[in-house]
Design an enzyme around this catalytic site. Structure first.
Site, short mmCIF file in Angstrom:
data_model
loop_
_atom_site.label_atom_id
_atom_site.label_comp_id
_atom_site.label_asym_id
_atom_site.label_seq_id
_atom_site.Cartn_x
_atom_site.Cartn_y
_atom_site.Cartn_z
N HIS A 13 0.95 -1.11 0.11
CA HIS A 13 0.03 -0.09 0.13
C HIS A 13 0.76 1.30 0.13
O HIS A 13 1.47 1.59 1.15
CB HIS A 13 -0.88 0.09 1.23
CG HIS A 13 -1.88 1.13 1.16
ND1 HIS A 13 -3.21 1.30 1.32
CD2 HIS A 13 -1.70 2.46 1.21
CE1 HIS A 13 -3.57 2.37 1.20
NE2 HIS A 13 -2.83 3.30 1.22
N HIS A 15 1.66 5.38 -1.64
CA HIS A 15 1.08 6.64 -2.56
C HIS A 15 2.42 7.12 -3.04
O HIS A 15 3.29 7.55 -2.28
CB HIS A 15 0.52 7.68 -1.62
CG HIS A 15 -0.45 7.13 -1.03
ND1 HIS A 15 -2.02 7.32 -1.65
CD2 HIS A 15 -0.85 6.47 0.09
CE1 HIS A 15 -2.78 6.71 -0.87
NE2 HIS A 15 -2.29 6.31 0.20
N LEU A 16 2.60 7.19 -4.59
CA LEU A 16 3.68 7.76 -5.32
C LEU A 16 3.49 9.09 -5.64
O LEU A 16 4.60 9.63 -6.15
CB LEU A 16 4.24 6.90 -6.41
CG LEU A 16 4.99 5.55 -5.84
CD1 LEU A 16 5.29 4.46 -7.14
CD2 LEU A 16 6.16 5.85 -5.14
N ARG A 17 2.20 9.49 -5.77
CA ARG A 17 1.95 10.69 -6.44
C ARG A 17 2.27 10.73 -8.09
O ARG A 17 2.67 9.61 -8.38
CB ARG A 17 2.53 11.86 -5.81
CG ARG A 17 2.17 11.83 -4.37
CD ARG A 17 0.90 11.92 -3.75
NE ARG A 17 0.72 12.09 -2.29
CZ ARG A 17 -0.35 11.65 -1.69
NH1 ARG A 17 -1.27 10.75 -2.19
NH2 ARG A 17 -0.40 11.76 -0.24
N ASN A 41 -5.01 7.32 -6.15
CA ASN A 41 -5.78 8.79 -5.67
C ASN A 41 -5.12 9.68 -6.33
O ASN A 41 -4.56 10.72 -5.46
CB ASN A 41 -5.93 8.65 -4.28
CG ASN A 41 -4.83 8.65 -3.53
OD1 ASN A 41 -3.73 7.87 -3.86
ND2 ASN A 41 -5.02 9.25 -2.27
N LYS A 99 -9.25 -0.07 -5.92
CA LYS A 99 -9.43 0.64 -4.64
C LYS A 99 -10.64 1.15 -4.53
O LYS A 99 -11.33 1.87 -5.20
CB LYS A 99 -8.33 1.62 -4.59
CG LYS A 99 -8.13 2.31 -3.43
CD LYS A 99 -7.56 1.57 -2.10
CE LYS A 99 -7.86 2.28 -0.88
NZ LYS A 99 -6.47 2.80 -0.15
N HIS A 136 -10.56 1.33 1.82
CA HIS A 136 -10.26 2.21 2.76
C HIS A 136 -11.45 2.27 3.73
O HIS A 136 -12.71 2.71 3.50
CB HIS A 136 -10.35 3.69 2.31
CG HIS A 136 -9.94 4.73 3.13
ND1 HIS A 136 -8.69 5.50 3.28
CD2 HIS A 136 -10.56 5.27 4.30
CE1 HIS A 136 -8.60 6.05 4.38
NE2 HIS A 136 -9.69 5.98 4.97
N HIS A 174 -4.59 -0.65 5.84
CA HIS A 174 -4.30 0.19 6.92
C HIS A 174 -5.13 0.13 8.17
O HIS A 174 -5.72 1.13 8.66
CB HIS A 174 -3.97 1.81 6.63
CG HIS A 174 -4.88 2.46 5.69
ND1 HIS A 174 -6.13 2.31 6.12
CD2 HIS A 174 -4.65 3.24 4.56
CE1 HIS A 174 -6.87 3.06 4.95
NE2 HIS A 174 -5.99 3.66 4.09
N LEU A 219 -4.95 9.13 7.84
CA LEU A 219 -6.37 8.73 7.91
C LEU A 219 -6.10 7.18 7.55
O LEU A 219 -5.30 6.96 6.59
CB LEU A 219 -7.45 9.00 6.89
CG LEU A 219 -7.77 10.83 7.31
CD1 LEU A 219 -8.44 11.32 6.36
CD2 LEU A 219 -8.53 10.52 8.72
N ASP A 247 1.56 2.63 3.63
CA ASP A 247 0.64 3.88 3.20
C ASP A 247 1.32 5.24 3.26
O ASP A 247 1.12 6.11 3.81
CB ASP A 247 -0.31 3.90 4.41
CG ASP A 247 -1.77 4.99 4.06
OD1 ASP A 247 -1.61 5.35 3.00
OD2 ASP A 247 -2.25 5.24 4.71
N HIS A 251 2.99 14.82 1.29
CA HIS A 251 2.38 15.77 1.01
C HIS A 251 3.46 17.01 1.25
O HIS A 251 4.18 17.04 2.37
CB HIS A 251 1.16 16.13 2.15
CG HIS A 251 0.11 15.17 2.02
ND1 HIS A 251 -1.01 15.40 1.14
CD2 HIS A 251 -0.21 13.96 2.43
CE1 HIS A 251 -1.79 14.53 0.94
NE2 HIS A 251 -1.36 13.62 2.00
N ALA A 263 -4.10 14.84 5.24
CA ALA A 263 -3.99 13.51 6.12
C ALA A 263 -2.97 12.81 5.13
O ALA A 263 -2.61 12.68 4.08
CB ALA A 263 -5.04 12.87 6.11
C1 NCD Z 1 -3.33 9.13 1.81
C2 NCD Z 1 -3.04 10.10 0.97
O1 NCD Z 1 -2.50 11.10 1.47
O2 NCD Z 1 -3.36 9.84 -0.47
N1 NCD Z 1 -3.56 9.70 3.30
C3 NCD Z 1 -3.56 9.30 4.33
O3 NCD Z 1 -3.69 9.71 5.49
N2 NCD Z 1 -3.36 8.03 4.67
C4 NCD Z 1 -4.92 8.48 1.53
C5 NCD Z 1 -5.45 7.34 2.28
O4 NCD Z 1 -4.59 6.40 2.30
O5 NCD Z 1 -6.11 7.34 3.11
ZN ZN Z 2 -3.16 5.22 1.68
#
Ligand code: NCD
Ligand code: ZN
Length: 344
Positions: A13, A15-17, A41, A99, A136, A174, A219, A247, A251, A263
């Site tokens: 899990h 996030h790479l943006r 996302n 997802k 989620h 998560h 989150l 996760d 940011h 988050a």
């Molecule tokens: C994640 C995100 O920033 O893309 N944020 C987080 O708090 N975990 C999204 C997610 O997995 O809920």
């Molecule tokens: Zn996530």
């Protein structure tokens, strides 16, 4: 010096943006993990196989030539996802899962599902093809206390979903509560869960230690100590339903240190080292390899990795902040120490 060698882990899990942000964070993950399940996302979200393949190519193009890191892609489920997309997904080896974000539950989830009943045909197709649904697990009902949103989701959404689709493969992403750990433990073998390092290491006091701590805000939000303890127990139990998912969610610093901060915790810079800390603190370092390197691959029906990584018990200091495209990124433990180091 104490060392620990394990089968190279995977991150189930992540996030790479995209763009410069992706290029800034990708090396941290590619150094440690062989594969990662990459979250969809983005803005706009990755809703089709074609978009997922294009995103995967941008990630591959950003890797150094020598890297064999393998990004595994996901589709973002919406009210309008077509079952044909699931058929196509199953013809493409590198797109692995779908997802499910309840609309409005977290970062970039506005296009998420408003009512799962609208996705019945897609869920049927997923169940028939063995396509995992990554969940989620939080309700978005503002009448529900934020600390209860995962537990209420289990009752209102996940339990009926598992009854309606009795062989649908599900990963509860998560997990943060005792109730979620118990739910997954009691569920059939095709229902698993990822657990983050930060939820193993911190309880909700970390949000307010000496003042507001925006870099601990993610989150689902951190929970009470009893929940953290239950997550540690699940992670070190050797139960193959529980596996590693960082996760890691970068940011830009200014979007977290503001009056309505985003988050997400960025942990990829110490993506396996932080788990080593948590497992060591629980006296269960011997259980780390199965959790980090075996259970997830087995759940997804993929071969386990053949090479290894070595961790050294040697503290190192995390930078106060680092470059993130044209912005700055505050990593987990910024300015503090991590107890394990990756041997290169
Ligand atoms: C994640 C995100 O920033 O893309 N944020 C987080 O708090 N975990 C999204 C997610 O997995 O809920
Ligand atoms: Zn996530």
């Amino acid at each position: 010096m104490k060392t620990l060698t394990l089968t190279r882990p995977d991150d189930w899990h992540l996030h790479l943006r995209d763009g410069d942000y992706m290029r800034a964070v990708l090396p941290d993950t590619a150094k440690r993990f062989a594969r990662a399940i990459v979250m969809p996302n983005l803005k706009p979200p990755v809703t089709t196989v074609a978009l997922a393949l294009a995103y995967r190519q941008r990630i591959l193009d950003a890797l150094p030539a020598a890297s064999s890191f393998d990004p595994l892609m996901t589709l973002y489920l919406t009210d309008n996802t077509r079952p044909e997309e699931i058929i196509q997904l199953n013809q493409i080896l590198t797109v692995k899962a779908v997802k499910y974000y309840p609309a409005g539950a977290t970062t970039n989830s506005d296009a998420g599902v408003t009512d799962l009943a609208r996705c019945a045909a897609v869920l049927e197709a997923m169940q028939a093809t063995g396509t995992p649904l990554l969940v989620h697990g939080e309700v978005t009902d503002s009448a529900v206390d934020i600390f209860d949103r995962e537990r209420v989701f289990l009752e209102r959404v996940l339990t009926p979903l598992a009854v309606k689709y009795p062989s649908l493969k599900v990963v509860v992403e998560h997990i943060t509560t005792r109730e979620a750990a118990a739910f997954v433990k009691a569920a059939p073998a095709h229902i698993g869960a990822t657990i983050t390092a930060h939820h193993l290491l911190l309880n909700r006091n970390a949000l307010f230690a000496g003042g507001m701590r925006p870099h601990h805000y993610c989150l689902p939000v951190l929970k009470r100590e009893t929940h953290r303890e239950a997550l540690v127990e699940a992670a070190i139990s050797g139960n193959p339903k529980f596996f590693l998912g960082t996760d890691s969610a970068p940011h830009a610093r200014h979007t977290k240190e503001t009056d309505c901060g985003c988050a997400g915790c960025y942990t990829a810079h110490a993506g396996i080292e932080l788990y080593a800390e948590a497992f060591e603190a629980a006296g269960a370092l011997d259980k780390l390899e199965a959790f980090a390197s075996h259970h997830g691959a087995d759940f997804y029906g993929l071969p386990r990795n053949r090479d290894t990584i070595t961790l050294v018990k040697e503290p190192w200091r995390v930078a106060a902040d680092v470059a993130y495209g044209d912005d700055r990124l505050t990593q987990f433990r910024a300015g503090g120490e991590v107890g394990w180091r990756l041997a290169l």
